[in-house]
Design a protein around this motif. Structure first.
Motif, PDB file in Angstrom:
ATOM      1  N   ALA A  66      -8.088 -18.956  14.184  1.00  0.00           N
ATOM      2  CA  ALA A  66      -8.388 -20.153  14.914  1.00  0.00           C
ATOM      3  C   ALA A  66      -7.015 -20.736  15.342  1.00  0.00           C
ATOM      4  O   ALA A  66      -6.940 -21.387  16.241  1.00  0.00           O
ATOM      5  N   GLU A  67      -6.028 -20.567  14.707  1.00  0.00           N
ATOM      6  CA  GLU A  67      -4.602 -21.088  14.746  1.00  0.00           C
ATOM      7  C   GLU A  67      -3.724 -20.280  15.615  1.00  0.00           C
ATOM      8  O   GLU A  67      -2.810 -20.616  16.269  1.00  0.00           O
ATOM      9  N   GLY A  69      -2.300 -18.051  18.866  1.00  0.00           N
ATOM     10  CA  GLY A  69      -2.651 -17.883  20.122  1.00  0.00           C
ATOM     11  C   GLY A  69      -1.711 -19.201  20.837  1.00  0.00           C
ATOM     12  O   GLY A  69      -1.080 -19.906  20.262  1.00  0.00           O
ATOM     13  N   GLN A  70      -2.162 -19.441  22.271  1.00  0.00           N
ATOM     14  CA  GLN A  70      -1.632 -20.412  23.055  1.00  0.00           C
ATOM     15  C   GLN A  70      -2.168 -21.803  22.894  1.00  0.00           C
ATOM     16  O   GLN A  70      -3.032 -21.882  22.332  1.00  0.00           O
ATOM     17  N   GLY A  71      -1.377 -22.479  23.255  1.00  0.00           N
ATOM     18  CA  GLY A  71      -1.864 -24.089  22.854  1.00  0.00           C
ATOM     19  C   GLY A  71      -1.749 -24.637  21.509  1.00  0.00           C
ATOM     20  O   GLY A  71      -2.714 -25.004  21.051  1.00  0.00           O
ATOM     21  N   ARG A  72      -0.656 -24.595  20.836  1.00  0.00           N
ATOM     22  CA  ARG A  72      -0.600 -24.673  19.482  1.00  0.00           C
ATOM     23  C   ARG A  72       0.133 -26.058  19.203  1.00  0.00           C
ATOM     24  O   ARG A  72       0.972 -26.236  18.555  1.00  0.00           O
ATOM     25  N   ARG A  77      -3.831 -29.224  12.422  1.00  0.00           N
ATOM     26  CA  ARG A  77      -4.880 -29.762  12.536  1.00  0.00           C
ATOM     27  C   ARG A  77      -6.074 -28.861  12.847  1.00  0.00           C
ATOM     28  O   ARG A  77      -7.118 -28.980  12.329  1.00  0.00           O
ATOM     29  N   THR A  78      -5.638 -27.946  13.616  1.00  0.00           N
ATOM     30  CA  THR A  78      -6.580 -26.793  13.814  1.00  0.00           C
ATOM     31  C   THR A  78      -6.858 -25.951  12.679  1.00  0.00           C
ATOM     32  O   THR A  78      -8.215 -25.870  12.142  1.00  0.00           O
ATOM     33  N   MET A  79      -5.994 -25.751  11.781  1.00  0.00           N
ATOM     34  CA  MET A  79      -6.279 -24.936  10.435  1.00  0.00           C
ATOM     35  C   MET A  79      -7.091 -25.778   9.593  1.00  0.00           C
ATOM     36  O   MET A  79      -8.115 -25.495   8.609  1.00  0.00           O
ATOM     37  N   THR A  80      -6.775 -27.237   9.485  1.00  0.00           N
ATOM     38  CA  THR A  80      -7.549 -28.082   8.701  1.00  0.00           C
ATOM     39  C   THR A  80      -9.147 -28.094   8.855  1.00  0.00           C
ATOM     40  O   THR A  80      -9.783 -28.091   8.311  1.00  0.00           O
ATOM     41  N   ARG A 123     -10.186 -23.560  21.214  1.00  0.00           N
ATOM     42  CA  ARG A 123     -10.089 -23.431  19.913  1.00  0.00           C
ATOM     43  C   ARG A 123     -11.156 -23.760  19.082  1.00  0.00           C
ATOM     44  O   ARG A 123     -11.656 -23.382  18.023  1.00  0.00           O
ATOM     45  N   THR A 124     -12.013 -24.724  19.713  1.00  0.00           N
ATOM     46  CA  THR A 124     -13.133 -25.160  18.882  1.00  0.00           C
ATOM     47  C   THR A 124     -14.430 -24.278  19.250  1.00  0.00           C
ATOM     48  O   THR A 124     -15.138 -24.110  18.194  1.00  0.00           O
TER      49      THR A 124
END
Length: 173
Positions: A66-67, A69-72, A77-80, A123-124
């Motif tokens: 999930a974390e 790739g591009q747009g990091r 927050r993504t990992m959480t 990402r969602t």
């Protein structure tokens, strides 16, 4: 009859063999995620805890997926959020797995929730898909809730170790 210029076959579709490797792929993220997940799996097997292998590595690899790739802009927050949804899906799937009619209804509700969430951002969408995978695993493997709570903790531990690994790699860059 001559062959079309742009593609292959009757419908002028490109062949799957014409794949070009993207130069922008996040190979460092992939190697980090795979390395940490492999290490966690090795530790679980070394400690003779094969029951911990699946949830520990699922939490680790799905958080890394999930974390990556591009747009990091906000990887933490993504990992959480990913881990939160994976943990909830584990508990929810285990809670409804014993009752088949309830499991079918819950599966439909979970599909609707994940599909709705997937429309918001790339990402969602990835997080929603991974959440649905974990839910499907645990709804299809009914067991005692104590075991599910243990698995939820291991998913959180796998995520924590993956996040620490991500922090170390980003700090060294």
């Amino acid at each position: 009859m001559h062959r079309p210029e742009g593609g292959h076959g009757l419908w002028d579709l490109p062949s799957l063999l014409d794949f070009a490797r993207p130069s922008h792929a996040a190979w460092a993220d992939v190697v980090r995620g795979a390395g940490i997940t492999t290490l966690l799996g090795w530790i679980a097997l070394t400690l003779n805890a094969p029951r911990a292998l699946l949830p520990l590595t699922l939490g680790s690899v799905f958080t890394a997926i999930a974390e990556t790739g591009q747009g990091r802009e906000h990887p933490w927050r993504t990992m959480t959020w990913t881990t939160s949804w994976l943990t909830l899906a584990t508990g929810f799937g285990a809670a409804v797995g014993e009752n088949a009619p309830l499991a079918v209804l819950a599966s439909g509700a979970m599909d609707l929730i994940c599909a709705s969430a997937a429309t918001h951002h790339t990402r969602t969408a990835v997080t929603s898909l991974l959440t649905l995978v974990v839910f499907t695993i645990y709804v299809g493997y009914p067991g005692p809730m104590v075991s599910a709570l243990h698995d939820m903790g291991l998913i959180l531990l796998g995520r924590l170790l993956q996040t620490i690994g991500c922090a170390v790699v980003l700090a060294c860059q």
